[in-house]
Design a protein around this motif. Structure first.
Motif, mmCIF file in Angstrom:
data_model
loop_
_atom_site.group_PDB
_atom_site.id
_atom_site.type_symbol
_atom_site.label_atom_id
_atom_site.label_comp_id
_atom_site.label_asym_id
_atom_site.label_seq_id
_atom_site.Cartn_x
_atom_site.Cartn_y
_atom_site.Cartn_z
ATOM 1 N N HIS A 179 -8.324 0.971 5.398
ATOM 2 C CA HIS A 179 -7.014 1.421 5.883
ATOM 3 C C HIS A 179 -6.996 2.944 5.957
ATOM 4 O O HIS A 179 -7.865 3.607 5.361
ATOM 5 N N ARG A 185 -7.414 7.607 -2.760
ATOM 6 C CA ARG A 185 -6.622 7.854 -1.549
ATOM 7 C C ARG A 185 -6.668 9.325 -1.128
ATOM 8 O O ARG A 185 -6.937 10.209 -1.948
ATOM 9 N N GLN A 193 0.793 -1.217 0.000
ATOM 10 C CA GLN A 193 0.000 0.000 0.000
ATOM 11 C C GLN A 193 0.837 1.284 0.000
ATOM 12 O O GLN A 193 0.670 2.152 -0.857
ATOM 13 N N LYS A 246 3.007 1.683 -3.188
ATOM 14 C CA LYS A 246 2.329 2.023 -4.455
ATOM 15 C C LYS A 246 1.890 3.479 -4.459
ATOM 16 O O LYS A 246 1.925 4.146 -5.487
#
Ligand code: ASP
Length: 601
Positions: free
Chosen positions: A449, A489, A242, A245
């Motif tokens: 997350h 994100r 995670q 990337k």
């Protein structure tokens, strides 16, 4: 049974619609793909001229050399030789002059590996075997060599021979010789190959490896700890790439993917492995729609042709809709039997327990219509449904479980509710960003997350009622299993710091590198990870994800073949400044430290 290999190598679906357009839009790319669409050369660079499974009448008269395992022998006249491609019958020569060849072929135990050379001949009329793809021919042997003899096996290499999973895992290298394992692993390899083609050749993704020695990530799954030579310092195995990337997006790599190994120390669960593989993807300047279209195209492109084709776009449900209609966030949409709210029908009745339920905050009366229930279900089944409902009373997931339980009962009575050939994909969106912490419901934890972006319409709630914020997370569900998940994100350092420090009460110092990177012109980005093991398991219809992994761990996380994890003598732990503090009841284990250990059975 053995035509499967050619189908596997030729057999990938022709993309349609938008995808066809994308492929056709570049002629040169199309040419590369076309040239790869052929059966590979299985016998280049090796001692054989052909594989056992490929020989047909068209090969009659050819001189061939074959290498394979002895599957069985009949009356010292015929021997059936096997390789990954299939079976072929070899005629054991009976003439005096061929005594040495006869001796080898008659005496070698079953599963010995031999090399034979001879001529492909037609079987005598009436002796053809239509059940065998090579059943029209046989091999008239001239020379034979025993390459290696086989001792008595712990189990026969035949698909119908029952063996425990522990035994299969202990002798995994023998289990891999089975048709089913060969099929599963080869199909897996082919699908991954097509995914690489789609991502790299058609859409410009870059395949980048990221480290597997890393440090602890706050929140999320439990990580495996790896000692280092520095006193008191440890690496962790990443639960996913995670952070890397996202950092690659900051580095301008723009479209990343990796067939990534991930590690989670979560104890045993039937459909999980402590190490597993993800198709991990991240893109800059993308929104949810972009990621969804990419994945739909990817699955359509890599889907095996012998399965029902993938229909796109996949339908989607919000998290709230999924819970209301199916009682779970991973609904099996191959069948109906949705949950319906019938509270209004009962508002004015005097049935005590219903009134009681309706008077509670958010109390409701819900029902599932079991279609054809009266026709199929027996009294015994109704009793078991009642017991199931009582056992799961007051769990909010009870109705979702009950729906699946009813489906199991109906199917056990002969109704086909979930067509095994059907692949029903579903996107689930609009998850909550946070959940109350299990151990302390007054505090929040990330539902997925901590890098997941909030839903743009709920941004303000983040500062007032964070528990109400929806996220930009999406899950991909196939036939009731979650096979992937990802999100847009947070790319703003301030917002990320606020989520970590203020809302999640995490130590931001652990993520200072990421926070700093977001401050240096991080592009908006998002991504997803597909669980490769689970996906292949569903595609092949394998009973467990262990059946699509070459060397899986047992249910308890052990490698039953090599007996990992294993003990280390104290002197080997010294460089890591580690001492084992033995629990009181493990004296036996301690004393076995210098003795060979035995696998779990
Ligand atoms: N890293 C996430 C996971 O492993 C997937 C993602 O958000 O892309 O579940």
């Amino acid at each position: 049974m053995f035509c499967w290999l050619s189908r596997l190598y030729l057999g990938f679906s022709t993309p349609t619609g938008r995808i066809t357009h994308l492929i056709r839009s570049s002629l040169s790319r199309t040419l590369v793909l076309t040239s790869q669409r052929r059966i590979p050369e299985f016998s280049s660079f090796v001692a054989r001229t052909n594989t056992c499974g490929e020989l047909r009448s068209s090969h009659v008269g050819q001189e061939v050399t074959l290498c394979g395992w002895i599957q069985y022998r009949r009356q010292n006249i015929f021997l059936v030789l096997r390789d990954f491609h299939g079976l072929v019958q070899v005629v054991i020569p009976q003439e005096e002059s061929t005594a040495s060849v006869r001796k080898i072929l008659c005496e070698a135990p079953v599963e010995s590996v031999v090399q034979v050379s001879g001529t492909v001949i037609s079987r005598p009329p009436g002796q053809e075997n239509p059940k065998m793809p090579t059943g029209e021919i046989e091999i008239k042997v001239k020379t034979a060599e025993l390459l290696n003899s086989c001792k008595k096996l712990p189990f026969e290499i035949k698909d119908f021979v029952k063996k425990t999973e522990a035994l299969r895992l202990q002798y995994r290298y023998l289990d891999l010789r089975s048709f089913q394992m060969q099929y599963n692993l080869r199909l897996r390899s082919q699908m991954v190959m097509k995914m690489r083609e789609y991502l790299c050749n058609l859409h410009g993704f870059v395949d980048i490896e990221t480290p597997t020695l890393f440090k602890r990530t706050p929140g999320g799954a439990k990580e495996f700890v790896i000692p280092s030579r520095e006193p008191g310092k440890f690496y962790c195995l990443p639960q996913s790439p995670q952070q890397f990337k996202q950092l690659l997006m900051v580095g301008g790599l723009d479209r990343y993917f990796q067939v990534a190994r991930c590690y989670r120390d979560e104890g045993s669960r039937p459909d999980r492995q402590p190490e597993f593989t993800q198709i991990d993807i991240e893109m800059s300047f993308v929104d949810q729609t972009g990621i969804r279209s990419l994945i739909e195209g990817l699955l359509q492109y890599s889907w095996p042709i012998d399965k029902d084709p993938v229909v796109v776009p996949f339908p989607s449900l919000t998290f709230a809709e999924a819970l209301a209609s199916y009682g779970t966030d991973k609904p099996d949409t191959r069948f109906g039997m949705k949950i319906i709210d019938i509270s209004d029908l009962f508002r004015n009745t005097e049935v005590g327990f219903l009134q009681d339920a309706l008077s509670k905050p958010q109390g409701a009366v819900k029902a599932i219509r079991v279609s054809e229930g009266t026709k199929y279900l027996k009294r015994k089944d109704i009793d078991s449904i009642r017991k199931f409902a009582a056992d799961h009373f007051n769990q909010c997931s009870a109705l979702g479980k009950l729906r699946l339980e009813c489906a199991d009962l109906l199917e056990a009575r002969g109704l086909v509710l979930r067509d095994p050939a059907l692949f029903s994909f579903l996107w689930v969106v609009d998850f909550p960003l946070f959940l109350p912490k299990e151990e302390n419901p007054g505090e929040l934890e990330s539902a997925h997350h901590p890098f997941t972006a909030p839903h743009p319409s709920d941004l303000q709630l983040l500062y007032t009622e964070p528990e109400k914020v929806r996220s930009q997370h999406y899950d991909l569900v196939l036939n009731g299993s979650e096979i992937g998940g990802g999100s847009i994100r947070i790319h703003d350092a301030e917002l990320q710091r606020y989520v970590l420090a203020t809302l999640l009460k995490e130590d931001v110092n652990l993520l200072s590198h990421l926070l700093q990177a977001l401050d240096f012109g991080a592009p908006p980005h998002g991504g997803i990870a597909l669980g490769l093991d689970r996906l292949i398991c569903l595609v092949t219809g394998a009973p467990s994800i262990r059946d699509v992994i070459a060397f899986p761990k047992s249910f308890r996380g052990h490698d039953l073949m090599s007996n990992a994890p294993d003990s280390l003598p104290p002197e080997e732990l010294k460089p890591y400044h580690i001492q084992v503090s033995w629990p009181a009841d493990s004296e036996a284990e301690k004393s076995s430290l210098n003795q060979p250990s035995h696998p779990e059975s």
